[in-house]
Write an enzyme that holds these catalytic residues in place. Structure first.
Site, PDB file in Angstrom:
ATOM      1  CG  HIS A  52      -1.858  -1.026   1.113  1.00 24.09           C
ATOM      2  ND1 HIS A  52      -3.279  -0.766   1.956  1.00 24.09           N
ATOM      3  CD2 HIS A  52      -2.095  -2.195   0.488  1.00 24.09           C
ATOM      4  CE1 HIS A  52      -3.956  -1.850   1.745  1.00 24.09           C
ATOM      5  NE2 HIS A  52      -3.444  -2.622   0.800  1.00 24.09           N
ATOM      6  CD  GLU A  54      -1.607   4.835   3.088  1.00 21.02           C
ATOM      7  OE1 GLU A  54      -2.780   5.548   3.223  1.00 21.02           O
ATOM      8  OE2 GLU A  54      -1.414   3.887   2.441  1.00 21.02           O
ATOM      9  CB  CYS A  82      -6.239   0.321   4.835  1.00 22.10           C
ATOM     10  SG  CYS A  82      -4.620  -0.445   4.599  1.00 22.10           S
ATOM     11  CB  CYS A  85      -1.647   1.992   5.630  1.00 16.87           C
ATOM     12  SG  CYS A  85      -1.434   1.195   4.143  1.00 16.87           S
TER      13      CYS A  85
END
Length: 155
Positions: A52, A54, A82, A85
């Site tokens: 992801h 991040e 999310c 993250c």
């Protein structure tokens, strides 16, 4: 200044979308007014469900600074992080997150984290992923070995 860095995170996401790297998510990490890490969602291109934006930005910043802790950094991300993250942000020691879209915006385009938030609120035995603790003495020995290790690097 904050809008400038958030715009960079969003531009990072646009670039990744145009290059088919992954979903519409980008992040930049800033310390002392300077970008120290960048990342975009690369789940599909890297075949990595943890890639992801991040997480990728945290990895980049830590690699660039040769550290695993970013307490003086700020993360700017195109969308509310999310649960994975957000956990990575906590583990990195980042104390401030600026974001553009929120989780409802992500949900509307097919990226729902609600089920994960709901699962985390449940006791382990009620989650969809089976969580089974086995009584293996070696596991406790490992925890004790770390506790007693004199030259460990705590984090």
């Amino acid at each position: 200044m904050n809008e400038k860095f958030l715009t960079q995170a969003i531009e990072q996401a646009f670039d990744c979308v145009h290059k088919n790297k992954g979903g519409p998510f980008g992040a930049v990490i800033v310390q002392d007014g300077k970008v120290i890490g960048r990342g975009c969602n690369s789940v599909t291109s890297a075949n990595d469900p943890t890639a992801h934006a991040e997480v990728m930005a945290i990895r980049d910043a830590c690699r660039n600074l040769q550290t695993f802790h970013l307490p003086d950094a700020v993360i700017y991300t195109s969308c509310e992080p999310c649960p994975m993250c957000l956990s990575a942000i906590y583990w990195a020691g980042i104390k401030t997150v600026y974001y553009g879209s929120d989780r409802e915006d992500a949900d509307r385009i097919g990226f729902s984290d609600k089920f994960i938030y709901d699962e985390l609120a449940l006791p382990p035995e009620k989650r969809l992923v089976a969580m089974i603790q086995l009584d293996v003495p070696l596991a406790k020995d490992l925890m004790k070995a770390w506790e007693e290790k004199q030259d460990k690097i705590p984090y």
